[in-house]
Design a protein around this motif. Structure first.
Motif, PDB file in Angstrom:
ATOM      1  N   GLY A  59      -1.979   2.055  -4.363  1.00  0.00           N
ATOM      2  CA  GLY A  59      -2.362   0.644  -4.304  1.00  0.00           C
ATOM      3  C   GLY A  59      -1.277  -0.205  -3.673  1.00  0.00           C
ATOM      4  O   GLY A  59      -1.550  -1.111  -2.885  1.00  0.00           O
ATOM      5  N   TYR A  60      -0.034   0.109  -4.015  1.00  0.00           N
ATOM      6  CA  TYR A  60       1.079  -0.650  -3.454  1.00  0.00           C
ATOM      7  C   TYR A  60       1.206  -0.415  -1.956  1.00  0.00           C
ATOM      8  O   TYR A  60       1.481  -1.341  -1.190  1.00  0.00           O
ATOM      9  N   SER A  62      -1.206   0.239  -0.029  1.00  0.00           N
ATOM     10  CA  SER A  62      -2.308  -0.529   0.546  1.00  0.00           C
ATOM     11  C   SER A  62      -1.943  -2.004   0.682  1.00  0.00           C
ATOM     12  O   SER A  62      -2.295  -2.654   1.661  1.00  0.00           O
ATOM     13  N   LEU A  63      -1.226  -2.543  -0.305  1.00  0.00           N
ATOM     14  CA  LEU A  63      -0.815  -3.950  -0.242  1.00  0.00           C
ATOM     15  C   LEU A  63       0.114  -4.213   0.934  1.00  0.00           C
ATOM     16  O   LEU A  63       0.032  -5.254   1.580  1.00  0.00           O
ATOM     17  N   HIS A  71      -9.130  -5.600   1.559  1.00  0.00           N
ATOM     18  CA  HIS A  71      -8.105  -4.552   1.548  1.00  0.00           C
ATOM     19  C   HIS A  71      -7.030  -4.877   0.510  1.00  0.00           C
ATOM     20  O   HIS A  71      -6.561  -3.999  -0.215  1.00  0.00           O
ATOM     21  N   GLY A  75      -6.099  -2.752  -3.021  1.00  0.00           N
ATOM     22  CA  GLY A  75      -4.757  -2.353  -3.437  1.00  0.00           C
ATOM     23  C   GLY A  75      -4.425  -2.834  -4.839  1.00  0.00           C
ATOM     24  O   GLY A  75      -3.859  -2.091  -5.647  1.00  0.00           O
ATOM     25  N   SER A  78      -6.525  -0.805  -7.401  1.00  0.00           N
ATOM     26  CA  SER A  78      -5.952   0.534  -7.541  1.00  0.00           C
ATOM     27  C   SER A  78      -4.689   0.481  -8.403  1.00  0.00           C
ATOM     28  O   SER A  78      -4.473   1.332  -9.265  1.00  0.00           O
TER      29      SER A  78
END
Length: 158
Positions: A59-60, A62-63, A71, A75, A78
């Motif tokens: 998730g991080y 994705s951030l 999006h 993140g 997640s």
């Protein structure tokens, strides 16, 4: 976050569009707490921690690369699922080792969470907006502030 996404190309975002981001993380996290404990009972706390940390790192990641609100939301969700899976299962595992001190153990863990917030919030201000630049009339920060969000995410990335 809204300012960051605008400068990444999501020009149709308004400030009110990001108000639900953090509540959604907490909602997901609190819904997953008991599931994480049940998974830990069937498997192990080590397994839930590995799964939880993997989801949080994913998730991080994705951030860091998010360019749209959806999006960014993915993140955060997640991250919330990962935190929910391993958070309460770790506390209940600690209770097994200190059955006479469940309140103390819970207090120590929650104090650690509070301490991390008291460290990360000033750190975020120092990295993202060191000159304390204010928003414009629409609530957006200028590019020099918004662009530093990715730097902050890199700094605190485990």
């Amino acid at each position: 976050v809204a300012s960051y996404l605008v400068f990444k190309g999501s020009t149709n975002i308004e400030i009110k569009d990001v108000y639900f981001l953090m509540p959604s993380v907490f909602f997901v996290k609190y819904c997953i707490f008991t599931i994480g404990v049940k998974i830990a009972e069937v498997t192990s706390v080590r397994f839930t921690n590995i799964v939880g940390v993997s989801l949080m790192l994913g998730g991080y990641s994705s951030l860091i690369y998010a360019k749209s609100l959806s999006h960014f939301l993915y993140g955060l969700i997640s991250f919330g699922v990962g935190d929910g899976v391993c958070n309460l299962s770790t506390i209940t595992n600690a209770w097994k080792y200190f059955p006479e001190s469940k309140g103390t153990i819970s207090g120590i863990v929650l104090a650690g969470l509070g301490l991390s917030a008291s460290i990360l919030n000033p750190l975020a201000d120092f990295i993202v907006n060191p000159n304390l630049i204010d928003t414009d009339i629409y609530g957006f920060y200028p590019f020099e502030v918004a662009s530093r969000l990715s730097l902050f995410l890199y700094v605190i990335y485990p």
